[in-house]
Design an enzyme around this catalytic site. Structure first.
Site, PDB file in Angstrom:
ATOM      1  N   LYS A  64       0.669  -1.190  -0.034  1.00 20.78           N
ATOM      2  CA  LYS A  64      -0.008  -0.052   0.013  1.00 20.78           C
ATOM      3  C   LYS A  64       0.810   1.122  -0.048  1.00 20.78           C
ATOM      4  O   LYS A  64       0.568   2.219  -0.757  1.00 20.78           O
ATOM      5  CB  LYS A  64      -0.872  -0.119   1.118  1.00 20.78           C
ATOM      6  CG  LYS A  64      -1.685   1.207   1.403  1.00 20.78           C
ATOM      7  CD  LYS A  64      -2.952   1.214   0.296  1.00 20.78           C
ATOM      8  CE  LYS A  64      -3.419   2.800   0.552  1.00 20.78           C
ATOM      9  NZ  LYS A  64      -4.570   3.160  -0.640  1.00 20.78           N
ATOM     10  N   LYS A 113       1.830  10.721   5.166  1.00 21.54           N
ATOM     11  CA  LYS A 113       2.476   9.368   6.077  1.00 21.54           C
ATOM     12  C   LYS A 113       2.824   8.389   5.208  1.00 21.54           C
ATOM     13  O   LYS A 113       3.624   7.515   5.364  1.00 21.54           O
ATOM     14  CB  LYS A 113       1.014   9.233   7.081  1.00 21.54           C
ATOM     15  CG  LYS A 113       1.408   7.890   7.855  1.00 21.54           C
ATOM     16  CD  LYS A 113       0.341   7.037   7.222  1.00 21.54           C
ATOM     17  CE  LYS A 113      -1.247   7.217   6.895  1.00 21.54           C
ATOM     18  NZ  LYS A 113      -1.975   6.076   6.342  1.00 21.54           N
TER      19      LYS A 113
END
Ligand code: NDP
Length: 296
Positions: free
Chosen positions: A172, A241
């Site tokens: 991811k 992030k």
């Protein structure tokens, strides 16, 4: 039929929870801001719980979807925590776009209590979640995935076993690092083209029939940048992030990744400049400001 607990009713968590409820699975929800859980209970067949422990008490599968893995880890402890609430034999499925190291630590702590863990981040955005069309990338034991797959199928169209715990997170992060590179590089390309006298509509028309195209050029920019709509569906803070996680994994694995490290630094600048609630595509506004043009 599995009973499910869902923790974290944010931009993507909420539509995922709604899909689970709509499939008829018994669902208890918890959210840090309790009002959001109560609001969902008013429109979907779910029961709001006061604490993570209460939500997870009767659940076969507990799903978390929070900003970061440390946020998930913070829900484990204390009298109200998941370690108190979850029973042995249950499974924690973490749909957070997390980091492999923290996921592996969470998995070890749960294993001490015979609780299984899968990292299971998703892609496909809020619209994919609403349609039940997410891609779910799963790290952990394949037999555990087989057991919880019917729950994941209520919101995921493509469910892929990636490898050991943490591999879903790594995949991811790498995917979103590429998204970040695409946004930044396309904004730079369009800024220089606008300055050189090419309209962004013409530029995208050509790029989308040529080798520079991507989902960013085919969908995000036409729908969100050229229209100046900039809808807030996925916070820039979260993409910052994600690319940071990808850059960290590259360092840990000793893979030279100068483009990703630079893009991580640029997205940190954009996040600081645009703030915590800005959408990821709003990064374009910073590049426009630097170039002194508007891509419209
Ligand atoms: P949001 O910022 O919209 O929501 C975050 C949720 O987590 C809220 O329910 C919030 O509660 C809760 N929360 C935040 N911090 C804590 C904490 N310390 N303890 C407990 N609860 C907390 O995020 P998204 O829903 O957009 O994203 C969730 C995850 O999914 C992220 O990892 C993101 O990267 C990923 N993701 C998001 C996508 C998107 O399109 N939005 C697409 C794919 C993945 P409260 O209501 O109290 O603020």
């Amino acid at each position: 039929m599995s009973s499910v607990a869902f923790l974290g009713l944010g931009a993507i968590g909420r539509p995922i929870a709604k899909r689970i409820a709509a499939a008829g699975l018994p669902l208890v929800v918890w959210n840090r801001t309790a009002e959001r859980a109560r609001a969902l209970a008013a429109e979907a067949h779910v029961r709001p719980a006061a604490t993570p422990a209460e939500a997870a008490r009767d659940a076969d599968v507990t799903i978390t979807c929070l900003p970061t893995s440390p946020d998930v880890e913070s829900l484990l402890d204390g009298d109200d925590g998941l370690l108190r609430g979850m029973r042995s034999g249950a499974t924690l499925v973490d749909c957070t776009s997390g980091d492999p190291t923290t996921s592996q630590r969470i998995a070890r702590r749960l294993a001490e209590r015979q609780i299984d863990y899968l990292d299971a981040p998703v892609s496909g955005g809020v619209s994919g979640a609403e349609k039940g069309a997410l891609t779910v990338m799963v790290g952990g034991d394949a037999a555990v995935l087989a057991r919880v797959r019917p729950v994941l199928e209520t919101f995921g169209q493509k469910i892929v076993h990636c490898g050991a715990i943490g591999t879903g997170d790594a995949l991811k992060a790498a995917n979103n690092a590429m998204l970040a590179v695409h946004i930044w590089s396309l904004a730079e390309a369009l800024a220089l083209l606008v300055k050189a006298g090419v309209s962004p509509q013409v530029a995208l028309d050509v790029i989308n029939a040529s080798s520079g195209r991507s989902n960013t050029s085919m969908n995000l920019f036409p729908e969100r940048v050229l229209t100046r709509a900039f809808p807030r569906t996925f916070r820039l803070a979260l993409l910052d992030k994600d690319i940071g996680i990808a850059a960290d994994v590259a360092r840990e694995e000793r893979v030279p990744a100068p483009v990703l490290q630079l893009t991580a630094a640029l997205f940190r600048v954009a996040h600081n400049a645009l703030g915590d609630i800005a959408d990821h595509v709003e990064t374009v506004k910073l590049i426009e400001q630097w170039a002194g043009v508007e891509i419209a």
